[in-house]
Design a protein around this motif. Sequence first.
Motif, PDB file in Angstrom:
ATOM      1  N   ASN A  23     -45.480  22.384  43.489  1.00  0.00           N
ATOM      2  CA  ASN A  23     -44.459  21.924  44.439  1.00  0.00           C
ATOM      3  C   ASN A  23     -45.001  21.919  45.868  1.00  0.00           C
ATOM      4  O   ASN A  23     -44.715  21.010  46.641  1.00  0.00           O
ATOM      5  CB  ASN A  23     -43.209  22.789  44.364  1.00  0.00           C
ATOM      6  N   GLU A  24     -45.776  22.940  46.199  1.00  0.00           N
ATOM      7  CA  GLU A  24     -46.366  22.994  47.548  1.00  0.00           C
ATOM      8  C   GLU A  24     -47.329  21.832  47.757  1.00  0.00           C
ATOM      9  O   GLU A  24     -47.349  21.218  48.814  1.00  0.00           O
ATOM     10  CB  GLU A  24     -47.067  24.339  47.761  1.00  0.00           C
ATOM     11  N   LYS A  25     -48.126  21.540  46.729  1.00  0.00           N
ATOM     12  CA  LYS A  25     -49.064  20.417  46.821  1.00  0.00           C
ATOM     13  C   LYS A  25     -48.308  19.104  46.973  1.00  0.00           C
ATOM     14  O   LYS A  25     -48.729  18.223  47.741  1.00  0.00           O
ATOM     15  CB  LYS A  25     -49.979  20.382  45.599  1.00  0.00           C
ATOM     16  N   LEU A  26     -47.202  18.958  46.250  1.00  0.00           N
ATOM     17  CA  LEU A  26     -46.402  17.743  46.369  1.00  0.00           C
ATOM     18  C   LEU A  26     -45.814  17.603  47.767  1.00  0.00           C
ATOM     19  O   LEU A  26     -45.777  16.502  48.332  1.00  0.00           O
ATOM     20  CB  LEU A  26     -45.280  17.729  45.328  1.00  0.00           C
ATOM     21  N   GLU A  27     -45.362  18.706  48.327  1.00  0.00           N
ATOM     22  CA  GLU A  27     -44.833  18.668  49.692  1.00  0.00           C
ATOM     23  C   GLU A  27     -45.913  18.258  50.683  1.00  0.00           C
ATOM     24  O   GLU A  27     -45.667  17.456  51.594  1.00  0.00           O
ATOM     25  CB  GLU A  27     -44.241  20.024  50.064  1.00  0.00           C
ATOM     26  N   LEU A  29     -48.558  16.452  50.002  1.00  0.00           N
ATOM     27  CA  LEU A  29     -48.815  15.026  49.776  1.00  0.00           C
ATOM     28  C   LEU A  29     -47.732  14.157  50.410  1.00  0.00           C
ATOM     29  O   LEU A  29     -48.034  13.094  50.973  1.00  0.00           O
ATOM     30  CB  LEU A  29     -48.912  14.730  48.279  1.00  0.00           C
ATOM     31  N   GLU A  30     -46.488  14.587  50.342  1.00  0.00           N
ATOM     32  CA  GLU A  30     -45.396  13.831  50.963  1.00  0.00           C
ATOM     33  C   GLU A  30     -45.576  13.777  52.480  1.00  0.00           C
ATOM     34  O   GLU A  30     -45.359  12.732  53.099  1.00  0.00           O
ATOM     35  CB  GLU A  30     -44.047  14.453  50.605  1.00  0.00           C
ATOM     36  N   ILE A  31     -45.980  14.879  53.079  1.00  0.00           N
ATOM     37  CA  ILE A  31     -46.213  14.911  54.526  1.00  0.00           C
ATOM     38  C   ILE A  31     -47.370  13.985  54.894  1.00  0.00           C
ATOM     39  O   ILE A  31     -47.275  13.195  55.839  1.00  0.00           O
ATOM     40  CB  ILE A  31     -46.492  16.360  55.006  1.00  0.00           C
ATOM     41  N   LYS A  32     -48.455  14.060  54.115  1.00  0.00           N
ATOM     42  CA  LYS A  32     -49.605  13.190  54.388  1.00  0.00           C
ATOM     43  C   LYS A  32     -49.223  11.726  54.217  1.00  0.00           C
ATOM     44  O   LYS A  32     -49.657  10.866  54.996  1.00  0.00           O
ATOM     45  CB  LYS A  32     -50.770  13.552  53.466  1.00  0.00           C
ATOM     46  N   GLN A  33     -48.417  11.426  53.212  1.00  0.00           N
ATOM     47  CA  GLN A  33     -47.978  10.052  52.991  1.00  0.00           C
ATOM     48  C   GLN A  33     -47.124   9.570  54.154  1.00  0.00           C
ATOM     49  O   GLN A  33     -47.253   8.433  54.607  1.00  0.00           O
ATOM     50  CB  GLN A  33     -47.198   9.949  51.668  1.00  0.00           C
ATOM     51  N   ASP A  34     -46.269  10.439  54.676  1.00  0.00           N
ATOM     52  CA  ASP A  34     -45.422  10.083  55.819  1.00  0.00           C
ATOM     53  C   ASP A  34     -46.280   9.815  57.055  1.00  0.00           C
ATOM     54  O   ASP A  34     -46.052   8.828  57.774  1.00  0.00           O
ATOM     55  CB  ASP A  34     -44.423  11.214  56.096  1.00  0.00           C
ATOM     56  N   SER A  37     -48.045   6.531  56.565  1.00  0.00           N
ATOM     57  CA  SER A  37     -47.086   5.439  56.713  1.00  0.00           C
ATOM     58  C   SER A  37     -46.822   5.148  58.190  1.00  0.00           C
ATOM     59  O   SER A  37     -46.792   3.985  58.605  1.00  0.00           O
ATOM     60  CB  SER A  37     -45.782   5.789  56.002  1.00  0.00           C
TER      61      SER A  37
END
Length: 82
Positions: A23-27, A29-34, A37
């Motif tokens: 879950n931490e890794k997904l978070e 990745l979401e921040i990096k994706q944002d 973007s």
Amino acid sequence: MALTNEDLQAIASLMDEKLKPINEKLEILEIKQDVTSRKLEDINFRLTSLEYTNKKEFAKINDEVDTLIAVLEAKDILPKQA
């Protein structure tokens, strides 16, 4: 053999601990994706601005070249085009 509420809670707790790093890794990745973007949006805006500026400047240069050609033709320095 039925599982008790305590057994289910213990299993859920173990699963939460195992899934926590994921879950931490997904978070992350979401921040990096944002961030990526937003950078892409910025690049797109800058490119659009550059295209607009270039079109404007090229139109100005074309007008100046047309004026120069007209002046040179009027002074018989450049042969008149048909």
